[in-house]
Scaffold this motif. Sequence first.
Motif, mmCIF file in Angstrom:
data_model
loop_
_atom_site.group_PDB
_atom_site.id
_atom_site.type_symbol
_atom_site.label_atom_id
_atom_site.label_comp_id
_atom_site.label_asym_id
_atom_site.label_seq_id
_atom_site.Cartn_x
_atom_site.Cartn_y
_atom_site.Cartn_z
ATOM 1 N N SER A 1 -4.939 7.326 -6.455
ATOM 2 C CA SER A 1 -4.531 5.652 -6.819
ATOM 3 C C SER A 1 -6.011 4.888 -6.739
ATOM 4 C CB SER A 1 -3.818 5.116 -5.570
ATOM 5 O OG SER A 1 -4.405 5.241 -4.618
ATOM 6 N N ARG A 2 -7.075 5.519 -6.233
ATOM 7 C CA ARG A 2 -8.307 4.886 -6.157
ATOM 8 C C ARG A 2 -9.147 5.291 -7.292
ATOM 9 N NH1 ARG A 2 -10.903 4.599 -0.548
ATOM 10 N NH2 ARG A 2 -9.573 2.890 -0.480
ATOM 11 N N TRP B 1 0.851 -1.318 0.052
ATOM 12 C CA TRP B 1 -0.100 -0.001 -0.127
ATOM 13 C C TRP B 1 0.993 1.350 -0.079
ATOM 14 C CZ3 TRP B 1 -1.029 3.777 3.965
ATOM 15 C CH2 TRP B 1 -1.967 4.644 3.707
ATOM 16 N N HIS C 1 2.372 1.694 -3.487
ATOM 17 C CA HIS C 1 1.373 2.194 -4.398
ATOM 18 C C HIS C 1 1.259 3.581 -4.298
ATOM 19 C CE1 HIS C 1 0.494 -1.397 -6.510
ATOM 20 N NE2 HIS C 1 0.442 -2.296 -5.268
ATOM 21 N N LEU C 2 1.304 4.210 -2.953
ATOM 22 C CA LEU C 2 0.993 5.551 -2.754
ATOM 23 C C LEU C 2 2.324 6.286 -2.909
ATOM 24 C CD1 LEU C 2 -1.245 5.816 0.451
ATOM 25 C CD2 LEU C 2 -1.739 6.262 -1.901
ATOM 26 N N ALA D 1 -1.337 12.592 1.425
ATOM 27 C CA ALA D 1 -1.667 11.312 1.696
ATOM 28 C C ALA D 1 -3.029 11.139 0.834
ATOM 29 C CB ALA D 1 -1.469 10.808 2.928
ATOM 30 N N CYS D 2 -4.054 12.017 1.447
ATOM 31 C CA CYS D 2 -5.527 11.972 1.067
ATOM 32 C C CYS D 2 -5.668 12.141 -0.522
ATOM 33 C CB CYS D 2 -6.186 13.119 1.708
ATOM 34 S SG CYS D 2 -6.442 12.619 3.284
ATOM 35 N N SER E 1 -3.295 11.626 -2.614
ATOM 36 C CA SER E 1 -2.637 10.394 -3.413
ATOM 37 C C SER E 1 -3.529 9.167 -3.161
ATOM 38 C CB SER E 1 -1.294 10.041 -2.529
ATOM 39 O OG SER E 1 -0.278 11.124 -2.630
ATOM 40 N N THR E 2 -4.127 8.858 -2.149
ATOM 41 C CA THR E 2 -5.113 7.929 -2.106
ATOM 42 C C THR E 2 -6.323 8.109 -3.032
ATOM 43 O OG1 THR E 2 -4.512 7.795 0.318
ATOM 44 C CG2 THR E 2 -6.605 6.737 -0.545
ATOM 45 N N LEU E 3 -6.864 9.350 -3.235
ATOM 46 C CA LEU E 3 -7.754 9.754 -4.234
ATOM 47 C C LEU E 3 -7.390 9.212 -5.531
ATOM 48 C CD1 LEU E 3 -9.466 12.668 -2.694
ATOM 49 C CD2 LEU E 3 -10.369 10.521 -2.603
#
Length: 105
Positions: free
Chosen positions: A93-94, A46, A49-50, A86-87, A89-91
């Motif tokens: 990747s999602r 995880w 990937h981020l 981080a937020c 980056s998560t958005l």
Amino acid sequence: MPHEIYFGAANEHTHNTLDRLVYPIFFAFLIPLLHERSKNNKLDMWIGHLSYPFYLVHALVIEVFAKWESNIKVPSLLILCLGISACISTLESRFIEPWRSKFSK
């Protein structure tokens, strides 16, 4: 420093100490071993990937929040920038990465 072992002249500006030679070699052997041990770890995957999306957005987030550097204390600003990066980056990747992968095929 008095406890350092120098190669050649004992000059702290030449960077010719034993630790400056041994540490890079030690980590060159350690990193592949750590990768082999942790490559199936879900948390490690995880984070991996981020890492690239985080690399892409962190400078922009820091630039935006640097304007408030005098109003917000540095540790709070650092935590805020890391959290928002981080937020984002998560958005990315999602939601964006699957869309990009679909169109790249």
